[in-house]
Design a protein around this motif. Structure first.
Motif, short mmCIF file in Angstrom:
data_model
loop_
_atom_site.label_atom_id
_atom_site.label_comp_id
_atom_site.label_asym_id
_atom_site.label_seq_id
_atom_site.Cartn_x
_atom_site.Cartn_y
_atom_site.Cartn_z
N ALA A 218 -1.77 -9.55 -7.01
CA ALA A 218 -3.12 -8.98 -6.91
C ALA A 218 -3.91 -9.33 -8.16
O ALA A 218 -3.36 -9.45 -9.25
N ASN A 223 -8.49 -6.07 -3.64
CA ASN A 223 -8.11 -4.67 -3.43
C ASN A 223 -6.93 -4.65 -2.46
O ASN A 223 -7.10 -4.61 -1.25
N LYS A 225 -4.19 -2.55 -1.53
CA LYS A 225 -3.51 -1.26 -1.51
C LYS A 225 -2.83 -1.07 -0.16
O LYS A 225 -2.54 -2.02 0.54
N GLY A 226 -2.59 0.16 0.21
CA GLY A 226 -2.04 0.46 1.53
C GLY A 226 -0.65 -0.10 1.73
O GLY A 226 0.18 -0.12 0.83
N GLU A 229 0.82 -2.78 -0.72
CA GLU A 229 1.32 -2.27 -2.00
C GLU A 229 2.61 -1.48 -1.81
O GLU A 229 3.51 -1.53 -2.66
N LYS A 233 6.08 -2.09 -3.77
CA LYS A 233 6.84 -1.09 -4.53
C LYS A 233 8.31 -1.08 -4.11
O LYS A 233 9.20 -0.93 -4.96
N THR A 289 0.78 -5.46 -7.22
CA THR A 289 -0.35 -4.81 -7.88
C THR A 289 0.04 -4.29 -9.27
O THR A 289 1.19 -4.39 -9.69
N LYS A 290 -0.93 -3.70 -9.94
CA LYS A 290 -0.66 -3.12 -11.26
C LYS A 290 0.39 -2.02 -11.16
O LYS A 290 1.28 -1.91 -12.01
N ALA A 291 0.29 -1.20 -10.12
CA ALA A 291 1.26 -0.11 -9.94
C ALA A 291 2.66 -0.67 -9.70
O ALA A 291 3.65 -0.12 -10.18
N GLU A 336 5.30 9.86 -1.29
CA GLU A 336 4.22 8.89 -1.46
C GLU A 336 4.23 7.79 -0.39
O GLU A 336 3.22 7.59 0.31
#
Length: 371
Positions: A218, A223, A225-226, A229, A233, A289-291, A336
């Motif tokens: 990313a 963007n 997400k969802g 992402e 994770k 992503t950053k997360a 989450e």
């Protein structure tokens, strides 16, 4: 065509061999850096390089006079970052013999942001073996004993890339410019870069993933997400466990711990593959992503504390870490990931992943009782 070096250049061989001082004048930079702004840092630098050979020590003084204090100092190298036109300037304690265009020692390196086309790499190395290319980082470096001659190398390398000169012509021009430089003629190609370095972002080439279903990195403009992402994770968790397990299998540990580590490595690697295949099935690549990156950093930090340990001390810390990490992953999946997942297939995959994580946790608890 052979490179012809005239008598005037040969007379200067001894100057090169003892580390010539550059004939180019420049105003001293006002650059300041944290490593050299502390009280006593100059004394610390002097102490660090006290045993260095005389020529690299001279180069350090010359670079400090022009660019100010260095950014980093170690036993092996002194480095300036983002000074002048350069991404990095480095002086190394080690001197490397180099006979082009005449015998001298390489210890001073200048690096610019520059995207070298793949089909030009061989020509650049044929021109000067002291050129280094890092295509991924988008860097081109020249290594010599004088700043002016590194500038000359980079300028001629740019000419080769732009098809303005061939390899033989560039090598001949290098010799001519060196002769003119020592004669005090200040050749433009020795004085400063004749091109503008590329921007670091445009010069870098992160390459292309070849493993099917690999995550997509990313960027600030995307963007992601969802579900993308979420899959990212899961992959990060699997990667952390695979790396930790791989470390454990290389340690001198008991059979229960070794068997556990082998199981984790196999099952988390299998889950990695299943997650990437799922992304292909639902038409969505996992997002890095950053997360996601923060999860990887967390895993690296925890593993860095395990690596130095040995024997029973490692076993206890490793199993305790697995209990802690698997508890955290279960909480992340329950609170989450599953609630946020949109794809039914992804929800099903997360539940299956959860079952495996829960089993790993219980197994770790059993092992811990006997340690």
């Amino acid at each position: 065509m052979k490179l012809i070096i005239g008598p005037s250049l040969l007379l200067l061989a001894s100057t090169l061999l003892i580390g010539c001082s550059s004939s180019h004048k420049a105003k001293k930079s006002n650059a300041t850096v944290a490593s050299m702004s502390k009280e006593g840092s100059k004394e610390a630098l002097d102490e660090t390089i006290a045993s260095w050979p005389s020529r690299p020590k001279l180069a350090i003084q010359q670079m400090m006079d022009k660019y100010g204090p260095p950014t980093e100092v170690s036993e092996a190298a002194v480095i300036w970052r983002d000074v002048g036109d350069y991404k990095r300037i480095m002086v190394t304690k080690t001197e490397i013999p180099h006979d082009f265009p005449m015998p001298h020692m390489d210890f001073l390196e200048h690096t610019v942001s520059y995207m070298v086309p793949a089909d030009k790499a061989d020509e650049l190395l044929a021109f000067d073996g002291s050129i280094t290319i890092n295509k991924t980082a988008g860097e081109m470096s020249a290594r010599c004993d004088l700043e002016g001659h590194n500038i000359l190398t980079l300028n001629l390398a740019n000419d080769i890339v732009k098809n303005n000169k061939g390899v033989k012509e560039a090598r001949t021009e290098f010799g001519k410019n060196v002769v003119a430089d020592f004669a005090g003629q200040h050749p433009a190609y020795v004085e400063k870069l004749q091109f503008k370095p590329h921007s670091p972002m445009k010069a870098a080439f992160p390459d292309v993933a070849v493993i099917a279903g690999s995550p997509v990195r990313a960027t600030a403009s995307t963007n992601m997400k969802g579900d993308a992402e979420i899959m990212g994770k899961v992959l990060a968790v699997d990667l952390n466990e695979v790396l930790a397990a791989s470390t454990a299998t290389k340690k001198d540990v008991s059979k229960p711990v070794m068997d556990y580590a082998n199981m984790l490595q196999m099952e988390h690697a299998k889950n990695q593959k299943a997650t990437m295949m799922l992304g292909q099935k639902i038409g969505m690549k996992p997002a890095d992503t950053k997360a996601v990156d923060e999860l990887k950093k967390k895993g690296a930090n925890e593993l860095s504390m395990l690596v130095p340990l040995k024997g029973e001390e490692f076993e206890k810390a490793y199993i305790a870490g697995m209990i802690k990490d698997h508890n955290a992953v279960l909480a992340m999946i329950d609170n989450e990931l599953i609630p946020a997942a949109q794809s039914k297939d992804l929800k099903s995959h997360l539940k299956m992943t959860r079952d495996h994580v829960a089993m790993h946790l219980e197994k770790a608890k059993e092992i811990e009782k006997n340690l």
